[in-house]
Write a protein that holds these residues in place. Structure first.
Motif, mmCIF file in Angstrom:
data_model
loop_
_atom_site.group_PDB
_atom_site.id
_atom_site.type_symbol
_atom_site.label_atom_id
_atom_site.label_comp_id
_atom_site.label_asym_id
_atom_site.label_seq_id
_atom_site.Cartn_x
_atom_site.Cartn_y
_atom_site.Cartn_z
ATOM 1 N N LEU A 470 0.834 -1.200 0.000
ATOM 2 C CA LEU A 470 0.000 0.000 0.000
ATOM 3 C C LEU A 470 0.878 1.262 0.000
ATOM 4 O O LEU A 470 1.762 1.412 0.846
ATOM 5 N N VAL A 472 0.466 4.217 1.061
ATOM 6 C CA VAL A 472 -0.261 5.153 1.919
ATOM 7 C C VAL A 472 0.565 5.375 3.173
ATOM 8 O O VAL A 472 1.454 4.590 3.517
ATOM 9 N N SER A 473 0.268 6.452 3.866
ATOM 10 C CA SER A 473 0.944 6.727 5.126
ATOM 11 C C SER A 473 0.337 5.862 6.223
ATOM 12 O O SER A 473 -0.673 5.176 6.018
ATOM 13 N N LEU A 474 0.966 5.893 7.383
ATOM 14 C CA LEU A 474 0.539 5.047 8.494
ATOM 15 C C LEU A 474 -0.210 5.856 9.538
ATOM 16 O O LEU A 474 -0.053 7.063 9.656
ATOM 17 N N THR A 475 -1.031 5.140 10.293
ATOM 18 C CA THR A 475 -1.737 5.743 11.408
ATOM 19 C C THR A 475 -1.744 4.737 12.551
ATOM 20 O O THR A 475 -1.107 3.679 12.459
ATOM 21 N N PHE A 546 -3.630 -6.509 9.717
ATOM 22 C CA PHE A 546 -2.496 -5.653 10.049
ATOM 23 C C PHE A 546 -2.205 -5.663 11.553
ATOM 24 O O PHE A 546 -1.056 -5.561 11.969
ATOM 25 N N HIS A 551 4.512 -6.079 12.712
ATOM 26 C CA HIS A 551 4.670 -4.641 12.964
ATOM 27 C C HIS A 551 4.081 -4.247 14.315
ATOM 28 O O HIS A 551 4.340 -3.147 14.806
ATOM 29 N N PRO A 573 -2.104 0.903 8.148
ATOM 30 C CA PRO A 573 -2.117 1.894 7.068
ATOM 31 C C PRO A 573 -3.339 2.811 7.178
ATOM 32 O O PRO A 573 -4.392 2.408 7.693
ATOM 33 N N ARG A 574 -3.182 4.022 6.712
ATOM 34 C CA ARG A 574 -4.372 4.875 6.589
ATOM 35 C C ARG A 574 -5.326 4.215 5.613
ATOM 36 O O ARG A 574 -4.903 3.649 4.613
ATOM 37 N N PRO A 576 -7.342 2.748 2.906
ATOM 38 C CA PRO A 576 -7.516 2.942 1.465
ATOM 39 C C PRO A 576 -8.980 2.768 1.089
ATOM 40 O O PRO A 576 -9.862 2.700 1.962
ATOM 41 N N GLN A 581 -9.423 -2.493 0.624
ATOM 42 C CA GLN A 581 -9.547 -3.135 1.930
ATOM 43 C C GLN A 581 -10.102 -4.550 1.798
ATOM 44 O O GLN A 581 -9.622 -5.488 2.446
ATOM 45 N N TYR A 584 -7.390 -7.011 0.499
ATOM 46 C CA TYR A 584 -6.500 -7.420 1.579
ATOM 47 C C TYR A 584 -7.234 -8.293 2.593
ATOM 48 O O TYR A 584 -6.693 -9.286 3.094
#
Length: 622
Positions: A470, A472-475, A546, A551, A573-574, A576, A581, A584
């Motif tokens: 992905l 995308v940034s993480l949160t 996730f 992680h 991940p932020r 999507p 989603q 995944y």
């Protein structure tokens, strides 16, 4: 008369389900798919388990295989499944049972002349009036279900209401075997045989869909059941109502809200929930049922054993399914010793895993009798091993043992009670059944289960390229909670926390988070955390995958409050698009299913190798 089933919502089925309702081998369906380019393409499901439109399959059969017909009850079942997803299937089955009962009782005759649209409004009103709030039924049916009601009514009259509902219940339990560890019919037959024909009042305090009570329904026997899940309780009540006029089913948890408080039955049969940590050890600590000792927090099954004994008359029988660990866990040794010392525990039967549960969990049957005041405890306990083809022999041997507890049994072994009262009080049957463990039927059953699991694992092995990483940034979970996308809950000290469908139930393990997507309401244990998702565009399986990953490793040790803080820091991940989603989520779900299957096959393989080892070493000593 052949009933033509009219499909309302799109009814879908796997190739195995198509084979069942067509009365054909599953391999033949696969052969048709390979040999005929015009065979219907999958419309859903996964690569390992694709779903097909029954309407398209039936049209193809009529064109290419006119001698093959889909059974009307099979088509009806899949039409019913289409009315609700897996999470609501119990509600659909319960409502279907209420309608079938309405047909059996004759009320359908006053409704059959109505239009389909009128049926969808009037049937709920009639059901609610007849059952007076005792049936779970929607206030209005979905548009297009009128023809389905007519097909249900016609088939119920043709095949018989009880027979048709038993078929639907069997299909439901097969479809939901990961959610409900139901009693297989062969287990119900064995437990009923062990109880015998003498008891006039029979209680099952955790009856589920009523399988044990249905198996024991005969003559004017009075049947009492209780189940905490309202949908399953209704299914049980309807199954029994279609079999006997002498049954009552209560709703609520028997340990906390006993519907038959003060009732003294002649016998109790029970397949209780296993391994429930929050069964109520604190609030029920002073309960008078614990005559043999306060059940430990980790031993909910010993609470059910004593609940059963409290509900039978002196001399009354209790036949209860128990996890194999209950025979030797150190935490339960005091209660086991008291059960033996006072003469309540009379026998234990080792069961093949396929016979014990639809979930394939190995278990034992504990056979107990409430001591008669003033009588001497029996000098022995009977241990035996069961197989599906030995039910009559086992029941006969049990009856003979009850008549003379010192005579040599035709099956199993007698062990002196004094020999069982050591420091461990280990009641595992294999310790006392020299050479009895290697039963050809048991081995054949285990081998078949292992082969089935291997095939399932082969289907789940990744065959497609993994999803692209992905971009995308993480949160964090905490940030999503702060934004209102989800909520984080923990059980309180004095109140229970129930999960809802699609909640995430998080359990800390040695280093990782164990995350389960809830399929039905369950009570959380004290160490668990619940994540409730507030937005429909968030895929639960996406978050679960996730959260399980490396992680989000947990530091070793730490308090529950520390683990809560770590969970809020968990990185994901932020979010999507919902489509990404779901992609995944499908992969994560298959990986979790594969992990579960690998764990299950490991346990069965361990049991099979132990049986083989014990048999070989026994032969060498002979």
């Amino acid at each position: 008369m052949f009933v033509e089933v009219t499909m309302g919502a799109e009814a879908l089925a796997t190739s195995a389900e198509i084979a069942r309702i067509a009365g054909k081998d599953r391999a033949l369906i696969g052969n048709w798919r390979r040999r005929h380019a015009d065979f219907p393409q999958p419309v859903g499901g996964t690569t390992a388990s694709p779903l097909f439109s029954l309407r398209e399959v039936e049209a193809w059969l009529q064109e290419n295989k006119p001698d093959v017909r889909l059974s009307p009850e099979g088509k009806l079942w899949h039409a019913l499944k289409a009315l609700g997803d897996d999470l609501r299937l119990a509600q659909v089955l319960a409502a279907t049972g209420a309608f079938i009962a309405l047909v059996r009782n004759g009320e359908w005759q006053t409704l059959a002349h109505l239009s389909d649209e009128a049926l969808e409004t009037e049937v709920p009103a009639v059901v609610r009036k007849i059952f007076r709030g005792r049936a779970v039924f929607p206030s209005r049916l979905p548009a297009g279900t009128g023809p389905l009601l007519r097909d249900l009514a016609a088939l119920a009259r043709q095949q018989g209401a009880a027979s048709l509902f038993e078929y639907f219940t069997t299909r439901f339990l097969e479809a939901q075997q990961r959610s409900y560890a139901a009693s297989p019919p062969v287990l119900a037959e064995l437990m009923s045989a062990l109880v015998g024909s003498l008891p006039r009042t029979l209680l099952d305090p955790a009856c589920g869909t009523g399988t044990l009570l249905v198996a024991a329904a005969e003559g004017n026997r009075r049947l009492l059941g209780q189940e905490r899940d309202a949908d399953l309780a209704q299914v049980a009540a309807i199954r029994l109502a279609l079999s006997t006029d002498h049954a009552v089913v209560g709703i609520e948890d028997s340990l906390h809200a006993d519907a038959f408080d003060g009732e003294q039955a002649d016998a109790v049969m029970c397949n209780p929930p296993f391994n429930e940590r929050d069964w109520g050890p604190d609030e029920l600590a002073a309960d008078p049922r614990w005559e043999y000792g306060l059940p430990p927090r980790m031993e909910s099954e010993l609470a059910w054993v004593q609940h059963g004994l409290a509900h039978v008359k002196p001399g009354g029988a209790v036949v209860i399914l128990m996890p194999v660990t209950a025979a030797n866990r150190r935490s339960g040794r005091r209660i086991r010793a008291n059960l033996i010392r006072k003469g309540a525990l009379r026998g234990i039967i080792d069961l093949p895993s396929s016979m014990a549960s639809t979930a394939g969990i190995p278990a034992h049957l504990w056979l107990l009798a409430k001591p008669v005041p003033g009588s001497m405890p029996p000098p022995t306990v009977w241990f035996a091993s069961a197989a599906e083809n030995r039910i009559a022999e086992i029941a006969s041997a049990w009856t003979a043992y009850l008549r003379e507890p010192t005579a040599e049994p035709s099956i199993g072994q007698l062990v002196a009670t004094m020999d069982l009262l050591d420091d461990d009080n280990d009641l595992t049957p294999a310790r006392y059944l020299t050479g009895d463990g290697w039963d050809p039927t048991t081995v054949q059953s285990l081998t078949g289960e292992i082969n089935d699991l291997l095939e399932r694992i082969r289907q789940l092995l990744p065959r497609e390229p993994r999803p692209d990483p992905l971009a995308v940034s993480l949160t964090t979970v905490g940030e999503l909670a702060h934004a209102g996308i989800l909520e984080i809950h923990r059980p309180g000290k004095d109140e229970q926390l129930w999960s809802e469908a699609k909640d995430l139930v998080v359990t800390p393990q040695a280093d990782r988070l164990d995350v389960e997507v809830a399929r039905q309401p369950t009570v959380l244990a004290t160490q668990q955390t619940l994540i409730r998702i507030n937005r429909r565009d968030v895929e639960p399986e996406f978050l679960a995958g996730f959260l399980r990953s490396a992680h989000n490793l947990l530091p070793s040790g730490g308090s529950s409050s520390g683990i809560r803080k770590e969970l809020r820091k968990a990185i994901i991940p932020r979010l999507p698009s919902p489509e990404v989603q779901r992609t995944y989520g499908t992969v994560f779900r298959q990986l979790e299913e594969m992990r579960t299957a690998l764990h299950e096959i490991s346990g069965k393989g361990e049991l099979l190798t132990r049986l083989a080892l014990d048999e070989i070493t026994r032969a060498s000593r002979a």
